[in-house]
Design an enzyme around this catalytic site. Sequence first.
Site, short mmCIF file in Angstrom:
data_model
loop_
_atom_site.label_atom_id
_atom_site.label_comp_id
_atom_site.label_asym_id
_atom_site.label_seq_id
_atom_site.Cartn_x
_atom_site.Cartn_y
_atom_site.Cartn_z
N ARG A 144 -10.90 -7.46 0.70
CA ARG A 144 -10.25 -8.65 0.12
C ARG A 144 -11.26 -9.77 -0.16
O ARG A 144 -11.09 -10.53 -1.11
CB ARG A 144 -9.19 -9.17 1.08
CG ARG A 144 -7.99 -8.27 1.12
CD ARG A 144 -7.04 -8.73 2.20
NE ARG A 144 -5.83 -7.93 2.20
CZ ARG A 144 -5.03 -7.84 3.23
NH1 ARG A 144 -5.31 -8.49 4.35
NH2 ARG A 144 -3.95 -7.11 3.18
N LYS A 159 9.86 5.68 4.80
CA LYS A 159 11.30 5.43 4.72
C LYS A 159 11.84 5.23 3.31
O LYS A 159 11.25 4.52 2.50
CB LYS A 159 11.62 4.16 5.52
CG LYS A 159 11.45 4.31 7.01
CD LYS A 159 11.82 3.01 7.64
CE LYS A 159 11.71 3.06 9.15
NZ LYS A 159 11.88 1.71 9.70
N GLY A 182 -0.40 -0.61 0.86
CA GLY A 182 -1.39 -0.45 1.92
C GLY A 182 -1.85 0.97 2.21
O GLY A 182 -3.06 1.25 2.14
N GLY A 218 2.75 -5.63 -0.21
CA GLY A 218 4.10 -6.15 -0.42
C GLY A 218 4.27 -6.80 -1.78
O GLY A 218 5.30 -6.66 -2.43
P1 AMP Z 1 4.79 3.34 4.08
O1 AMP Z 1 4.16 2.20 4.83
O2 AMP Z 1 6.27 3.25 3.95
O3 AMP Z 1 4.10 3.64 2.77
O4 AMP Z 1 4.59 4.60 5.01
C1 AMP Z 1 3.35 5.07 5.37
C2 AMP Z 1 3.47 5.85 6.61
O5 AMP Z 1 4.35 6.93 6.43
C3 AMP Z 1 2.16 6.44 7.07
O6 AMP Z 1 1.78 5.83 8.27
C4 AMP Z 1 2.46 7.90 7.25
O7 AMP Z 1 1.92 8.44 8.43
C5 AMP Z 1 3.97 7.95 7.32
N1 AMP Z 1 4.50 9.25 6.91
C6 AMP Z 1 4.25 9.92 5.77
N2 AMP Z 1 4.85 11.12 5.80
C7 AMP Z 1 5.50 11.23 6.96
C8 AMP Z 1 6.29 12.25 7.56
N3 AMP Z 1 6.52 13.40 6.93
N4 AMP Z 1 6.79 11.99 8.79
C9 AMP Z 1 6.55 10.84 9.42
N5 AMP Z 1 5.82 9.84 8.91
C10 AMP Z 1 5.29 10.02 7.68
#
Ligand code: AMP
Length: 401
Positions: free
Chosen positions: A35, A200, A356, A379
């Site tokens: 950054r 999620k 991120g 974000g």
């Molecule tokens: P996000 O911040 O929503 O983009 O999510 C990123 C996170 O999702 C990372 O830390 C990954 O380890 C987690 N992730 C990706 N695939 C899976 C999975 N199949 N099961 C659990 N966590 C996951």
Amino acid sequence: MSSFQSFSFAGKKALVRVDFNVPLNDQFQITDDTRMRATVKTINKILQDGGSVILMSHLGRPKEGPTDKYSLKHVVAHLAELLGGKDVQFANDCIGAEAIDKAAALQAGQVLLLENLRFYKEEEKGDAVFAEKLAQLGDVYVNDAFGTAHRAHASTAIIAQYFSKENRTFGYLMEAEVVSAEKVLHEAQKPFTAIIGGAKVSDKILIIENLLERATDIIIGGGMAYTFFKAQGGTIGTSICEDDRMPLALEILAKAKAKGVNIHLPVDNIITTDFSNDTERKNCESMSIPDGWMGLDIGEVSRAKFAEVILASKTILWNGPMGVFEMSNYQAGTKAIAVAVAEATQKGAFSLVGGGDSVSAVNQFGFNDKVSYVSTGGGALLEYFEGKILPGIAAIKGESA
Ligand code: AMP
């Protein structure tokens, strides 16, 4: 609004909102200076024009006012180094007598960094009196902090009203972020593939809904895919799932069908028995994951299928990893996507990586200079693609957020 390049800062004191919210280790060493590096070009342009620079930023989330741990004094030496050994002055407060005196004494070619803005709760509250005090330090306001552009804070948005339209502008970084996001959002050449991963569905629902209006193909991977499998009657073992979002997942699939958008879900996964790098692993079809097993990455067939879609694309947006890439045994899916995005870019596609975790994945695998643009905003980029107006951008343009 004039471009940053055409702005002349000769004889001006530029008050520049930057994002120096960098990670520090126990010894207060910067562990990732991305950054800071991203905004050096903006600082140098102002100095070369014959202006002076007053930098303001936040660092971390201080709760109790001034705290040594969150002091921006820890980044002064590194900033000086990034500016080619230039002397960087520091004010121990972002407003008040010291800041006013040091800002007033600043000569052309000099740089002053103010202490952490978030030592005042007024910053995050978007307090107008606090914003005005900051505004009085400079002649011109430059916003180069895309990472906080989605916040209506005093220094990111409210402050802009104290400068005339001619005296406020984006810096190079902010300009580049906006140009690349706009290119994907409003000028995308088709086929336009969005790759959405991460943990999620609930975090990504708004972006998917907005992309259904724009993309030709949406690849859904990562933990969120399992909610889609279960919603369609599949068994997912102990894979991550948001049961309450299953109706929403079905709704997305139905909407996509009605709009002619192709949704690509993984057809196979790498499954294991524990959330661990060391347990037994095997490849398994998506809709029939056995009891006691969880999917932590996309499988081999999915990687090839996704790569095919990506390679046929002219515009690519990638947000979120395909699996738990933090563990070496579940990196292959995310890496395969990085390879395909890099190859498509080389063939002429425009690719934007943001959010991120996909950014850290791309950096970790060494693909950051093989894609068209890597966004510095997590974000902020997500909200941009959700179709929201970002206060930091609107304030410079003089629009209401
Ligand atoms: P996000 O911040 O929503 O983009 O999510 C990123 C996170 O999702 C990372 O830390 C990954 O380890 C987690 N992730 C990706 N695939 C899976 C999975 N199949 N099961 C659990 N966590 C996951």
